[in-house]
Design an enzyme around this catalytic site. Sequence first.
Site, PDB file in Angstrom:
ATOM      1  CG  HIS A   1       5.295  -1.038   3.607  1.00  0.00           C
ATOM      2  ND1 HIS A   1       4.390  -1.474   2.686  1.00  0.00           N
ATOM      3  CD2 HIS A   1       4.739  -1.290   4.815  1.00  0.00           C
ATOM      4  CE1 HIS A   1       3.320  -1.959   3.304  1.00  0.00           C
ATOM      5  NE2 HIS A   1       3.514  -1.870   4.607  1.00  0.00           N
TER       6      HIS A   1
ATOM      7  CD  GLU B   1       4.445   2.030  11.956  1.00  0.00           C
ATOM      8  OE1 GLU B   1       3.352   2.157  11.412  1.00  0.00           O
ATOM      9  OE2 GLU B   1       4.973   0.931  12.165  1.00  0.00           O
TER      10      GLU B   1
ATOM     11  CG  HIS C   1      -0.558   0.346   2.470  1.00  0.00           C
ATOM     12  ND1 HIS C   1       0.049  -0.556   3.296  1.00  0.00           N
ATOM     13  CD2 HIS C   1      -0.582   1.508   3.165  1.00  0.00           C
ATOM     14  CE1 HIS C   1       0.377   0.033   4.425  1.00  0.00           C
ATOM     15  NE2 HIS C   1       0.012   1.291   4.380  1.00  0.00           N
TER      16      HIS C   1
ATOM     17  CE  LYS D   1       4.538  -1.969  13.968  1.00  0.00           C
ATOM     18  NZ  LYS D   1       3.710  -1.249  12.998  1.00  0.00           N
TER      19      LYS D   1
HETATM   20  C1  BG6 Z   1       1.390  -2.135   7.522  1.00  0.00           C
HETATM   21  C2  BG6 Z   1       2.183  -2.780   8.620  1.00  0.00           C
HETATM   22  O1  BG6 Z   1       1.603  -2.809   6.310  1.00  0.00           O
HETATM   23  O2  BG6 Z   1       1.799  -0.768   7.384  1.00  0.00           O
HETATM   24  C3  BG6 Z   1       1.984  -2.013   9.925  1.00  0.00           C
HETATM   25  O3  BG6 Z   1       1.763  -4.131   8.781  1.00  0.00           O
HETATM   26  C4  BG6 Z   1       2.303  -0.549   9.740  1.00  0.00           C
HETATM   27  O4  BG6 Z   1       2.797  -2.581  10.951  1.00  0.00           O
HETATM   28  C5  BG6 Z   1       1.548   0.016   8.545  1.00  0.00           C
HETATM   29  O5  BG6 Z   1       1.931   0.140  10.917  1.00  0.00           O
HETATM   30  C6  BG6 Z   1       1.943   1.462   8.225  1.00  0.00           C
HETATM   31  O6  BG6 Z   1       1.110   1.912   7.215  1.00  0.00           O
HETATM   32  P1  BG6 Z   1       0.471   3.368   7.113  1.00  0.00           P
HETATM   33  O7  BG6 Z   1      -0.850   3.150   6.459  1.00  0.00           O
HETATM   34  O8  BG6 Z   1       0.419   3.951   8.470  1.00  0.00           O
HETATM   35  O9  BG6 Z   1       1.358   4.103   6.226  1.00  0.00           O
END
Ligand code: BG6
Length: 476
Positions: free
Chosen positions: A244, A220, A182, A330
């Site tokens: 990512h 995060e 994503h 985290k």
């Molecule tokens: C997810 C992870 O794919 O992405 C999570 O599994 C993470 O651990 C998240 O917190 C972060 O995504 P976003 O939407 O906050 O950019």
Amino acid sequence: MPSARPRPEDHVIVIFGITGDLARRKIIPGLFHLAAAGLLPANYRIVGCARPSSRMSDDELRAYAYDATCQFATEKPDEEGWRAFAENLLAAIDPDEGPDGLSAVMARAEAAIGGAPRRLYHLAIPPDAMRQVIELLGQKGLNERGRIICEKPFGTDLASARELNQEISRHFDESQVFRIDHFLGKESIDNILALRFANELFEPLWRRNHVRYVQIDVPETLSIEGRGAFYEDTGAFKDMVVTHLFQVLGQLAMEQPTSLTAKPLRDEVSKVFETMRPLDPREVVRGQYEGYRDENGVAKDSTTETFIALRAWVDNARWMGVPFYLRTGKRMAQSRQIITLGLREPVMEIFPELKANPNRDSNKLIIDFKDPGSIHAEFLAKQPGPEMVLGTARMHFHYRESFQISNNLEAYERLLMEVMLGNQALFTRSDGIERLWEVSAPVLESPPPIEFYPQGTWGPYSIERIIAPHRWTLPQ
Ligand code: BG6
């Protein structure tokens, strides 16, 4: 959103893992937002598929989806909009047996829509459960007219990713497969293409001759949010880096594609992954926040990392010798999603203060890709006054100030739309993913020991050795 976009054909959308965290937080609210924005097909049904132990009736699924949408959607559902959407929600179970089984529910959904709608399967389930579902779809002939979305992480290492790719290719053509990440649906990540290739201002600098280092930093404040069982087996490296952060690296490092369509774009990203040097565990720091071992579903002696920082290298003509510093974790001090390009110092110094401090790190391009996103350039300017004294100056671009973004789609929403339109440009490809597991193998095989860090900090102290002589870009 450009209004000229075509509307997807009629669809039955099946979500495997409907009771999971991802479906609740992103997929269900995302589909509702698309429906409310008039971006879903004219006729559609959404089938929530669960294991028999989590079986729901249609009404229970609707209530569950309503709660999820109220909790996680950017805009709360209005009564009329929700009613229209909820009518299209149907519950099913897998194993596929009886009137609640997936085949029977899909047959009802398709009959209600009429004709031969497309089938979209979103596999929001762990990698080891995917193969079974893919086999089921193939055996039942549900792969016809179908597309699948595979969630990350895609496999857990090279061997399992290969097996999964092979299983998929038995039942689906590659054009039907959408491996989702994503981060590639984030507006600011997509904008890297525009920033680099639509402007002569940046692209000539975007290479080793001018760039000293690149940082991709995603700390995060979140904990593992009750996902202990998933996280224990996954950890920050597989959850965030192999997926990512490496995909973001691909966008930053790629050469200009010949067009923005799927093949040339993904070819260029794959070339970057091909030229990545296998990671060296000595250039990796793994951390675990204090208290992680007390979380539900976590072993008392867990060595899963909740934090990772590393140096990666892209050994090609453009990037040879430029370190890519990646960091994520985290329970850190702040939630940020920042890319920094640190530029080299001028070759010939005429300013005494620069001569005295060659590591001043005064030219940076900082891309904040956390929605709504912004870009900042940091440079030196003469401070007003009779003397030539330099001071740090900044130029800023904020999406919010420059564009009307009320029609903004969240990353998942954008990507779900692209799948329904059959556009694979923003999805990862099997060769790229397999190569990333290959690059990651040394760390999976010989992970450096865990170092603990207090919650609310920037990770273990020893991360400084990863980045020295540079520094992580700090929040402004
Ligand atoms: C997810 C992870 O794919 O992405 C999570 O599994 C993470 O651990 C998240 O917190 C972060 O995504 P976003 O939407 O906050 O950019």
